[in-house]
Design a protein around this motif. Sequence first.
Motif, PDB file in Angstrom:
ATOM      1  N   UNK A  55      27.494 -12.142  49.177  1.00  0.00           N
ATOM      2  CA  UNK A  55      28.472 -12.125  50.265  1.00  0.00           C
ATOM      3  C   UNK A  55      29.863 -12.434  49.710  1.00  0.00           C
ATOM      4  N   UNK A  56      29.926 -13.439  48.857  1.00  0.00           N
ATOM      5  CA  UNK A  56      31.217 -13.824  48.276  1.00  0.00           C
ATOM      6  C   UNK A  56      31.795 -12.669  47.448  1.00  0.00           C
ATOM      7  N   UNK A  57      30.915 -11.972  46.730  1.00  0.00           N
ATOM      8  CA  UNK A  57      31.378 -10.816  45.956  1.00  0.00           C
ATOM      9  C   UNK A  57      31.980  -9.750  46.866  1.00  0.00           C
ATOM     10  N   UNK A  58      31.325  -9.510  48.000  1.00  0.00           N
ATOM     11  CA  UNK A  58      31.844  -8.519  48.950  1.00  0.00           C
ATOM     12  C   UNK A  58      33.202  -8.951  49.487  1.00  0.00           C
ATOM     13  N   UNK A  59      33.318 -10.256  49.767  1.00  0.00           N
ATOM     14  CA  UNK A  59      34.595 -10.778  50.277  1.00  0.00           C
ATOM     15  C   UNK A  59      35.685 -10.570  49.233  1.00  0.00           C
ATOM     16  N   UNK A  60      35.352 -10.908  47.981  1.00  0.00           N
ATOM     17  CA  UNK A  60      36.321 -10.764  46.889  1.00  0.00           C
ATOM     18  C   UNK A  60      36.738  -9.308  46.730  1.00  0.00           C
ATOM     19  N   UNK A  61      35.779  -8.416  46.942  1.00  0.00           N
ATOM     20  CA  UNK A  61      36.081  -6.993  46.796  1.00  0.00           C
ATOM     21  C   UNK A  61      36.846  -6.455  48.010  1.00  0.00           C
ATOM     22  N   UNK A  73      30.085  -6.807  56.112  1.00  0.00           N
ATOM     23  CA  UNK A  73      29.239  -7.724  55.343  1.00  0.00           C
ATOM     24  C   UNK A  73      28.174  -8.314  56.264  1.00  0.00           C
ATOM     25  N   UNK A  74      28.609  -8.709  57.453  1.00  0.00           N
ATOM     26  CA  UNK A  74      27.675  -9.319  58.407  1.00  0.00           C
ATOM     27  C   UNK A  74      26.585  -8.335  58.816  1.00  0.00           C
ATOM     28  N   UNK A  75      26.971  -7.099  59.047  1.00  0.00           N
ATOM     29  CA  UNK A  75      25.956  -6.122  59.437  1.00  0.00           C
ATOM     30  C   UNK A  75      24.955  -5.938  58.299  1.00  0.00           C
ATOM     31  N   UNK A  76      25.457  -5.957  57.078  1.00  0.00           N
ATOM     32  CA  UNK A  76      24.571  -5.859  55.913  1.00  0.00           C
ATOM     33  C   UNK A  76      23.567  -6.990  55.882  1.00  0.00           C
ATOM     34  N   UNK A  77      24.045  -8.193  56.197  1.00  0.00           N
ATOM     35  CA  UNK A  77      23.156  -9.361  56.201  1.00  0.00           C
ATOM     36  C   UNK A  77      22.103  -9.219  57.299  1.00  0.00           C
ATOM     37  N   UNK A  78      22.529  -8.774  58.478  1.00  0.00           N
ATOM     38  CA  UNK A  78      21.575  -8.583  59.574  1.00  0.00           C
ATOM     39  C   UNK A  78      20.543  -7.513  59.210  1.00  0.00           C
ATOM     40  N   UNK A  79      21.019  -6.427  58.595  1.00  0.00           N
ATOM     41  CA  UNK A  79      20.096  -5.366  58.187  1.00  0.00           C
ATOM     42  C   UNK A  79      19.070  -5.871  57.185  1.00  0.00           C
ATOM     43  N   UNK A  80      19.535  -6.747  56.289  1.00  0.00           N
ATOM     44  CA  UNK A  80      18.649  -7.271  55.254  1.00  0.00           C
ATOM     45  C   UNK A  80      17.484  -8.050  55.878  1.00  0.00           C
ATOM     46  N   UNK A  81      17.802  -8.900  56.845  1.00  0.00           N
ATOM     47  CA  UNK A  81      16.736  -9.662  57.507  1.00  0.00           C
ATOM     48  C   UNK A  81      15.839  -8.719  58.299  1.00  0.00           C
ATOM     49  N   UNK A  82      16.480  -7.785  58.994  1.00  0.00           N
ATOM     50  CA  UNK A  82      15.701  -6.843  59.802  1.00  0.00           C
ATOM     51  C   UNK A  82      14.667  -6.141  58.926  1.00  0.00           C
ATOM     52  N   UNK A 113      27.882 -10.626  67.347  1.00  0.00           N
ATOM     53  CA  UNK A 113      28.832  -9.731  68.009  1.00  0.00           C
ATOM     54  C   UNK A 113      29.738  -9.062  66.972  1.00  0.00           C
ATOM     55  N   UNK A 114      30.169  -9.827  65.983  1.00  0.00           N
ATOM     56  CA  UNK A 114      31.022  -9.257  64.933  1.00  0.00           C
ATOM     57  C   UNK A 114      30.307  -8.135  64.184  1.00  0.00           C
ATOM     58  N   UNK A 115      29.025  -8.378  63.885  1.00  0.00           N
ATOM     59  CA  UNK A 115      28.278  -7.408  63.072  1.00  0.00           C
ATOM     60  C   UNK A 115      28.164  -6.060  63.796  1.00  0.00           C
ATOM     61  N   UNK A 116      28.210  -6.117  65.120  1.00  0.00           N
ATOM     62  CA  UNK A 116      28.082  -4.877  65.890  1.00  0.00           C
ATOM     63  C   UNK A 116      29.317  -3.992  65.753  1.00  0.00           C
ATOM     64  N   UNK A 117      30.403  -4.571  65.244  1.00  0.00           N
ATOM     65  CA  UNK A 117      31.629  -3.791  65.101  1.00  0.00           C
ATOM     66  C   UNK A 117      31.746  -3.139  63.713  1.00  0.00           C
TER      67      UNK A 117
END
Lengths: 273, 282
Positions: free
Chosen positions: A174-180, A187-196, A151-155
């Motif tokens: 992911x940690x690098x993105x958080x730090x940045x 970040x979550x949407x990026x992760x979902x896209x990666x698997x997709x 649900x978060x990734x959809x936002x």
Amino acid sequence: MNYVVGIDVGTRMTRAVVVDDTGCERGRICQETGARLEVAAQQTLEELCVRHGVDRNLIVYVASTGYGRYRVPFRQIQITEMTCHAVGALRQFPGTRTVLDVGAMNSRALRIADNGRVVAFRMNDRCASGAGRFLERVAKSLEIELEQIGALSLRAQDPQPISSICAVLAESEVINHVTAGKPVEDILRGAHNSIAERVVALVRQVGAQPEITVTGGVTRNAGMVAALEERLGSCVNVSADSEYAGALGAAILAQQRWQRLQETPSSPERATA
Amino acid sequence: MLVAGVDVGSTGTKAALLDENKKVRALALVDTGANVVRAAERAFREALAKAELEEWDVSFTVGTGYGRYRVPFGDLQVTEISCHAKGACFLFPQTHTILDMGGQDTKAIRVSETAEVKDFSMNDKCAAGTGRFLTAAAQVLNLGLDDLASIASESKKPLKISNVCTVFVEQEIMMHLAKGCAVEDVLAGVHSAIAGRSIALLRRVGLEPEITFTGGVARNRAMVTALEERLKVKLNVAPESQHIGAIGAALFAWERAAHGEVGKTRSNSNGPAERDQRRSLT
């Protein structure tokens, strides 16, 4: 009344579906697998009986599937998860020609004929890239509940690319993105896209044909379904039942087999069942 | 003269301070965590505290490792490949091949007589055959990372671990345990699997002795033994193996400082004057 059961012992979850002797579904259950597969299978069956008021003695046939299918002591038959997902998906969505099963450890793409026969098949057999575990790790490193990430990734406003294929290396990304200072949603949407992307690559290898039905535990995640649809450029069939497709398929095949055995009374399996 | 090297790795951040005779004055190690900048600062300060020195005593600082551009006080950035080569050849002058095994990366490096990098190969696609594999095993078995080696060395019959993927191997370990396999045999199998992967990397660059083993995993005795058994050759392993990248970075800093270059930690401060002023205030 007699019952038959399909039990799908997956790497993360064990699911069971009970159908009566006419092939109608009578109940279902989902429990965590853990390390002891025999125990998980036994407990899931017991819980299924308790919750749906099924007398254990009236269960005449059990088909097991999933990666732990050989570790179900009370099975009459084991069937590959590929066949079961095809049959289950076809029951849930009769127009299905391509099945995409995204589980915790494995993702599979199947192309099926209209009778449910598997025509082509591809899976991630070497590593966990493009499987649910990737998301579990991302959720963990972001300290967010697995149930919430979809649900978060959809936002997301500006999805952040995750270039690592490896679920382990992706964590550092992911940690690098958080730090940045990137927003968690992006970040979550990026992760979902990666698997997709990984999963859709499997789909292309089998030569996808509509309709596409998604099965497996990851179907619980609305963000994953959206990412898949975006990558595929088409809608997919998915419902709350989709995670049970494997167990349902096993139950349907079990019921058919039981019926055949009834018609050939000389079979030795009948006596033991 | 004092120079510093800071190696910001994916798991640990290391700092080394060297004096004008290239003698190691202090070493420090902190967890990198999510804040790379702070990790670099913490490691640097910890090393300074150990040496009982102040930051203006440092003439030049070189940053290395994956977070090298995030070291705010770094005067120069050098790749970890060059730094490991530099450090390994400094400690073991006969080094021709280096195996650097860290938390997430494993690198094989071939160097010339003059510590120049000739070739290198690394796991760029996935975490197979890296320290992460051991971390995963430790987590599944609920053991400390430092306990793994001693337990693995008790194994009489190492299991064969067939998975390459770190995520899959967690499942495989659980399966072996559920079947009743001994923890030490599982662990020995894990060590052997990693050794196999890293030897494949080494072969890509050429296995010219002497081979020096660096990085955090080099502290693991069972890993050293597994590699030596497969390679049938002794490895150079320094007690400060985890700090070799930082030492290499400090050696690059030493070269700059020896040419009279002065870095920002020194030029930005008023040096002893400021120290005296602060003392007079307290």
